[in-house]
Design a protein around this motif. Structure first.
Motif, mmCIF file in Angstrom:
data_model
loop_
_atom_site.group_PDB
_atom_site.id
_atom_site.type_symbol
_atom_site.label_atom_id
_atom_site.label_comp_id
_atom_site.label_asym_id
_atom_site.label_seq_id
_atom_site.Cartn_x
_atom_site.Cartn_y
_atom_site.Cartn_z
ATOM 1 N N SER A 171 2.279 5.603 -2.769
ATOM 2 C CA SER A 171 1.156 5.147 -1.786
ATOM 3 C C SER A 171 0.978 3.544 -1.763
ATOM 4 O O SER A 171 0.571 3.030 -0.872
ATOM 5 C CB SER A 171 0.062 5.816 -2.277
ATOM 6 N N ASP A 172 1.200 2.914 -2.873
ATOM 7 C CA ASP A 172 1.239 1.580 -3.114
ATOM 8 C C ASP A 172 2.168 0.848 -2.089
ATOM 9 O O ASP A 172 1.993 -0.287 -1.343
ATOM 10 C CB ASP A 172 1.792 0.910 -4.463
ATOM 11 N N GLU A 173 3.352 1.368 -2.044
ATOM 12 C CA GLU A 173 4.455 0.795 -0.943
ATOM 13 C C GLU A 173 3.948 1.084 0.364
ATOM 14 O O GLU A 173 4.335 0.161 1.111
ATOM 15 C CB GLU A 173 5.785 1.387 -1.469
ATOM 16 N N VAL A 174 3.489 2.120 0.817
ATOM 17 C CA VAL A 174 2.950 2.232 2.032
ATOM 18 C C VAL A 174 2.046 1.487 2.472
ATOM 19 O O VAL A 174 1.938 0.895 3.585
ATOM 20 C CB VAL A 174 2.564 3.838 2.131
ATOM 21 N N ARG A 175 1.125 1.199 1.459
ATOM 22 C CA ARG A 175 0.060 0.346 1.802
ATOM 23 C C ARG A 175 0.307 -0.954 1.907
ATOM 24 O O ARG A 175 0.025 -1.834 3.089
ATOM 25 C CB ARG A 175 -1.010 0.348 0.587
#
Ligand code: SF4
Length: 266
Positions: free
Chosen positions: A94-98
């Motif tokens: 989810s960090d990467e997506v953000r």
């Protein structure tokens, strides 16, 4: 609606696989409604006007049911492929997506597309009197039955141009955001192939820009007094179009299922 029904629907050979991924979602104007599973599903589940009412609880329950069903099918597919969904590092993902999403939002193309949406909003806000004046002018023409004047045609053309501009006003941004995210997400794309999702999304954005430019050109003819600010919008759109073609040089060559080829089935 159950999984079996959804699977059967997906197996219908009449449907063009993935056609809805690279369309403009304007089903009312689409020549492929009878070949689109997305359209069929929408009609089946939400065809009743009351069901489409966003205040209608049944609508949200149906939508939630479809999400639930889709989730179950994803889990089943993951199991079949030996993927343990519980072992995935969701926080890292989810960090990467953000991060990717933020980088895409700040990309020159996305910023320009977002600015275009606002320019359109501002233009229509400032044009209320203009439309009233135009309506009076056309009504007068109807009453006078002037030769060589065709107010009905003019009304239809203005309405059509406005519909096109409004339809694509924010759509260009959404499609470009997806396209840019695609090229930022290394590994999930195939940059060497023309037929990757980024090129497909960029192509839809480019077509939307082309149509918007055409519609603004018609508006310029109907509202010559506003020629200067329409020209500003056209210059902005043209720059966005050229920038998008530079970032996605192969996008125009992407073949959209159904729209750009004769479908022969999987
Ligand atoms: S392909 Fe056509 S019918 Fe299907 S979702 Fe897109 S616009 Fe609508």
């Amino acid at each position: 609606m159950d999984k079996e029904h959804l699977r059967k629907l997906a197996e219908n050979p009449n449907f063009i696989s993935g056609i809805y991924n690279y369309c403009d979602r304007w089903c009312k104007r689409c020549p492929f409604t009878s070949r689109c599973m997305n359209f069929a599903l929408g009609e089946e589940q939400f065809g009743d006007a009351e069901d489409c009412d966003i205040n209608n609880e049944a609508f949200w329950q149906k939508l939630s049911g479809i999400f639930q069903l889709t989730l179950e099918m994803v889990k089943e597919t993951a199991e079949e492929k030996g993927i343990d969904l519980d072992s995935l590092d969701l926080q890292a993902a989810s960090d990467e997506v953000r991060q990717t999403r933020d980088a895409a939002r700040n990309h020159e193309c996305c910023c320009a597309a977002k600015a275009y949406g606002q320019m359109v909003e501002n233009w229509f806000d400032s044009a209320k009197d203009l439309f009233e004046k135009k309506a009076d002018e056309l009504n007068l023409k109807v009453r006078l039955e002037l030769p060589e004047s065709n107010p009905d045609e003019e009304i239809t053309d203005i309405k059509d141009s406005v519909d096109i501009i409004r339809w694509y006003q924010y759509f260009v941004y959404v499609k470009l955001l997806r396209a840019i995210r695609g090229i930022l997400e290394e590994g999930s794309q195939s940059p060497d192939e023309i037929d990757n999702d980024s090129n497909g999304s960029a192509k839809v954005a480019l077509i939307s820009i082309d149509r918007s430019i055409g519609a603004w050109g018609r508006m310029c003819n109907h509202f010559p007094d506003r020629k200067d600010d329409i020209l500003d919008i056209l210059v902005h759109l043209d720059r966005l179009r050229r920038k998008t073609e530079t970032v996605f040089p192969d996008a125009r060559g992407f073949v959209r299922p159904g729209f750009d080829c004769i479908y022969q089935g999987d």
